[in-house]
Design an enzyme around this catalytic site. Structure first.
Site, PDB file in Angstrom:
ATOM      1  CG  HIS A  73      -2.054   0.928   1.115  1.00 41.41           C
ATOM      2  ND1 HIS A  73      -1.965   2.264   1.409  1.00 41.41           N
ATOM      3  CD2 HIS A  73      -3.327   0.708   0.697  1.00 41.41           C
ATOM      4  CE1 HIS A  73      -3.140   2.823   1.185  1.00 41.41           C
ATOM      5  NE2 HIS A  73      -3.980   1.913   0.744  1.00 41.41           N
ATOM      6  CG  ASP A 105      -8.385  -3.929  -3.019  1.00 43.44           C
ATOM      7  OD1 ASP A 105      -9.545  -3.669  -2.677  1.00 43.44           O
ATOM      8  OD2 ASP A 105      -7.670  -3.160  -3.661  1.00 43.44           O
TER       9      ASP A 105
HETATM   10  N1  ACO Z   1       3.976  -7.592  -4.265  1.00 42.36           N
HETATM   11  C1  ACO Z   1       5.320  -7.718  -4.262  1.00 42.36           C
HETATM   12  N2  ACO Z   1       6.153  -6.672  -4.067  1.00 42.36           N
HETATM   13  C2  ACO Z   1       5.609  -5.480  -3.841  1.00 42.36           C
HETATM   14  C3  ACO Z   1       4.215  -5.290  -3.822  1.00 42.36           C
HETATM   15  C4  ACO Z   1       3.393  -6.397  -4.037  1.00 42.36           C
HETATM   16  N3  ACO Z   1       2.064  -6.281  -4.044  1.00 42.36           N
HETATM   17  N4  ACO Z   1       3.941  -3.990  -3.586  1.00 42.36           N
HETATM   18  C5  ACO Z   1       5.128  -3.374  -3.473  1.00 42.36           C
HETATM   19  N5  ACO Z   1       6.136  -4.277  -3.639  1.00 42.36           N
HETATM   20  C6  ACO Z   1       7.558  -4.011  -3.563  1.00 42.36           C
HETATM   21  C7  ACO Z   1       8.004  -3.290  -4.841  1.00 42.36           C
HETATM   22  O1  ACO Z   1       8.387  -4.186  -5.857  1.00 42.36           O
HETATM   23  C8  ACO Z   1       9.152  -2.452  -4.337  1.00 42.36           C
HETATM   24  O2  ACO Z   1      10.269  -3.292  -4.214  1.00 42.36           O
HETATM   25  P1  ACO Z   1      11.752  -2.726  -4.556  1.00 42.36           P
HETATM   26  O3  ACO Z   1      11.979  -1.653  -3.526  1.00 42.36           O
HETATM   27  O4  ACO Z   1      12.637  -3.900  -4.416  1.00 42.36           O
HETATM   28  O5  ACO Z   1      11.666  -2.182  -5.945  1.00 42.36           O
HETATM   29  C9  ACO Z   1       8.722  -2.064  -2.917  1.00 42.36           C
HETATM   30  O6  ACO Z   1       7.805  -3.096  -2.493  1.00 42.36           O
HETATM   31  C10 ACO Z   1       8.007  -0.719  -2.873  1.00 42.36           C
HETATM   32  O7  ACO Z   1       7.034  -0.753  -3.896  1.00 42.36           O
HETATM   33  P2  ACO Z   1       6.308   0.516  -4.509  1.00 42.36           P
HETATM   34  O8  ACO Z   1       5.695   0.163  -5.814  1.00 42.36           O
HETATM   35  O9  ACO Z   1       7.241   1.678  -4.467  1.00 42.36           O
HETATM   36  O10 ACO Z   1       5.190   0.731  -3.466  1.00 42.36           O
HETATM   37  P3  ACO Z   1       4.118   1.798  -3.619  1.00 42.36           P
HETATM   38  O11 ACO Z   1       3.849   2.271  -2.257  1.00 42.36           O
HETATM   39  O12 ACO Z   1       4.433   2.816  -4.625  1.00 42.36           O
HETATM   40  O13 ACO Z   1       2.884   0.979  -4.267  1.00 42.36           O
HETATM   41  C11 ACO Z   1       0.928  -0.230  -4.512  1.00 42.36           C
HETATM   42  C12 ACO Z   1       1.744   0.684  -3.604  1.00 42.36           C
HETATM   43  C13 ACO Z   1       0.713   0.470  -5.882  1.00 42.36           C
HETATM   44  C14 ACO Z   1      -0.438  -0.444  -3.878  1.00 42.36           C
HETATM   45  C15 ACO Z   1       1.675  -1.552  -4.700  1.00 42.36           C
HETATM   46  O14 ACO Z   1       1.929  -2.127  -3.434  1.00 42.36           O
HETATM   47  C16 ACO Z   1       0.918  -2.532  -5.584  1.00 42.36           C
HETATM   48  O15 ACO Z   1       1.000  -2.424  -6.812  1.00 42.36           O
HETATM   49  N6  ACO Z   1       0.176  -3.498  -4.969  1.00 42.36           N
HETATM   50  C17 ACO Z   1      -0.593  -4.467  -5.720  1.00 42.36           C
HETATM   51  C18 ACO Z   1      -1.893  -3.839  -6.203  1.00 42.36           C
HETATM   52  C19 ACO Z   1      -2.866  -3.628  -5.049  1.00 42.36           C
HETATM   53  O16 ACO Z   1      -3.106  -4.499  -4.242  1.00 42.36           O
HETATM   54  N7  ACO Z   1      -3.498  -2.439  -5.051  1.00 42.36           N
HETATM   55  C20 ACO Z   1      -4.532  -2.100  -4.068  1.00 42.36           C
HETATM   56  C21 ACO Z   1      -4.038  -1.080  -3.091  1.00 42.36           C
HETATM   57  S1  ACO Z   1      -5.293  -0.731  -1.879  1.00 42.36           S
HETATM   58  C22 ACO Z   1      -6.344   0.344  -2.651  1.00 42.36           C
HETATM   59  O17 ACO Z   1      -5.999   1.094  -3.517  1.00 42.36           O
HETATM   60  C23 ACO Z   1      -7.731   0.325  -2.221  1.00 42.36           C
END
Ligand code: ACO
Length: 470
Positions: free
Chosen positions: A346, A402
């Protein structure tokens, strides 16, 4: 009486107790005090960390895993309130009295009936449309049924709107950032109401918000029915908002447990700070567009898989994994390919999402009564364990709202393509509350992009461009 719904309340009370034991409950003054404009803060790409306004509506603390609406802990609201009470709370600032709740519920019931809008919507091939696209279209059509903004007397007066002209704002100069409200929603009318001691309910726009809170539910249910080859079902004025939503989707009057679970799911999705869809709806409102267009923008933003679209993907992922025994190999492969696992991580929460703390036990409660969904839940539970072991401490990746909501909705008989519209049914009350609050001290949104392009290019006539590029 200690019935099944009481068991649900007990679960939520226990989840709240556990969350409080694991997190501190002292608010940080630096995150919760009035803003001294111009404000200095660290801003990341995508406006991350930027403070755009003050708000008394809701507070999210991602480091601790807190979610507060108007001072009330989400665990208490889910355990003890209804969606109608929470919507009133978000928009009006206080929990309603018995009389206020009755009046509010009557309004919502009255606005459930969208006959003219549904007639228009059914003129389109709704069964072939993306469900969120159909919902967005439906909210636009609702404007035709009920909107005073299209009537002359409802339009902002020139005096009220004059400062909202974008050209009056210094654009590519450094922002001054002082507190300078350039437009107040129907300022003259609101000032008169304030003098008369009347509150927000008198502000222009609140009726449209009520209309949308009810109408988005009716539209969502109608879209769900049509996509399954059925006719929409007439709302039942005797049922609560949650029970009526389930009834209009499934055609069955829900059990008290199903009604309670739907109510809780609606409460905990209702507001979540300045998330992408809320911000989108506020940006649209800040131009003095109306709340129908604001909600339409919120729906559009919510549709994306990085936001509301993730819960549908969670069910697909769990189906693809198939059973708990396949989780480890599936996850190894996904992480090797750097795939983001839907339902985890998140932008704000780097601790366990409080909404997942509620939905996880609720999903378990439901699957214990639904043999057909047991494998789905067990696979999810195993996936949570594996992802947490590998990514929780290292990257702050936990299940988000979610992750378990899809299982909950599946147990309630809702099809995956309707999960995101159901999210909108709930979030429309948060969008409305935030828009109404922002409009009281409106300033059109206008951040900047840092120009990193070229200067002083000599214009090349069309006929000469091919020659020059070879
Ligand atoms: N699975 C595996 N790795 C993850 C995930 C995940 N779901 N989410 C983040 N990471 C990792 C990234 O690869 C990154 O790793 P790195 O530093 O080695 O490159 C690190 O964690 C940080 O990731 P970011 O993308 O910078 O995290 P950010 O805070 O920008 O993204 C987001 C948040 C977009 C929700 C992301 O976690 C994601 O895409 N999750 C899956 C989609 C999801 O479940 N969305 C619903 C969110 S809740 C809502 O909107 C109601």
């Amino acid at each position: 009486m200690h019935d099944e719904t009481q068991n649900i309340t007990d679960l939520l009370v226990a989840a709240g107790r556990k969350a409080r034991e694991e997190t501190s409950n002292t608010p940080e003054p630096e995150l919760t005090q009035p803003v001294q404009w111009p404000v200095t803060c660290t801003v990341g790409p995508g406006l991350e960390g930027a403070i755009a306004c003050e708000s008394k509506i809701g507070y999210v603390n991602g480091a601790k895993g807190w979610l507060i609406y108007r001072g009330y802990d989400i665990f208490d609201l889910c355990a003890h309130a209804t969606f109608e009470e929470v919507s009133y709370l978000l928009m009006h600032g206080t929990l309603p009295t018995v009389k206020q709740l009755k009046t509010f519920k009557n309004k919502l019931v009255q606005y459930r009936f969208l006959n003219a809008t549904l007639r228009l919507l059914m003129g389109f091939e709704v069964e072939k449309m993306n469900a969120m696209a159909a919902l967005r279209l439906g909210t636009n059509l609702m404007r035709q049924e009920f909107t005073f903004v299209d009537q002359e007397e409802g339009r902002p007066t020139t005096v009220d709107a004059i400062g909202a002209d974008e050209d009056s704002i210094p654009m590519e100069t450094a922002p001054r950032g002082e507190r300078q409200a350039i437009y107040e929603f129907k300022r003259s009318r609101m000032a008169a109401k304030k003098r008369a001691g009347q509150q927000l309910e008198d502000a222009g726009g609140i009726e449209a918000c009520y209309h949308l809170i009810s109408g988005v539910a009716t539209l969502t249910a109608a879209i769900a029915r049509v996509r399954q080859g059925h006719m929409p079902i007439e709302p039942d004025p005797e049922l609560s908002h949650a029970a009526n939503l389930l009834y209009m989707i499934t055609g069955q009057r829900p059990s008290p447990v199903e009604e309670r679970v739907m109510d809780i799911a609606l409460i905990l999705h209702a507001d979540h700070g300045m998330n992408a869809s809320t911000f989108s709806s506020m940006v649209v409102a800040s131009t003095l567009s109306d709340v129908y267009f604001s909600v339409g923008a919120g729906i559009a933003a919510l549709n994306g898989p990085l936001h509301g679209g993730a819960n549908e993907q969670v069910i697909r992922t769990l189906d693809e994994i198939g059973k708990p025994g396949n989780v480890k190999a599936w996850l190894d492969n996904a992480l090797n390919k750097k795939i983001k696992i839907a339902g985890f991580g998140h932008r704000v929460y780097k601790a366990y999402d409080p909404r997942a703390r509620i939905l996880g036990p609720l999903a378990q409660f439901l699957v214990e009564r639904n043999e057909g969904k047991k494998t789905l839940f067990q696979t999810a539970h195993k996936l949570e364990g594996e992802v947490s072991t590998r990514l929780a401490a290292q990257k702050g990746i936990f299940p988000n709202v979610d992750f378990y909501s899809g299982i909950v909705y599946s147990c309630l008989g809702i099809q995956p393509e309707m999960f995101t519209p159901i999210f909108a049914v709930s979030r429309v009350s948060g969008w409305s509350a935030r828009v109404l609050e922002y409009l009281q001290n409106n300033r059109i949104f206008r951040p900047r992009a840092m120009y990193t392009g070229e200067f002083n290019n000599a214009f090349v006539p069309l006929a000469e461009r091919d020659k020059r590029s070879h």
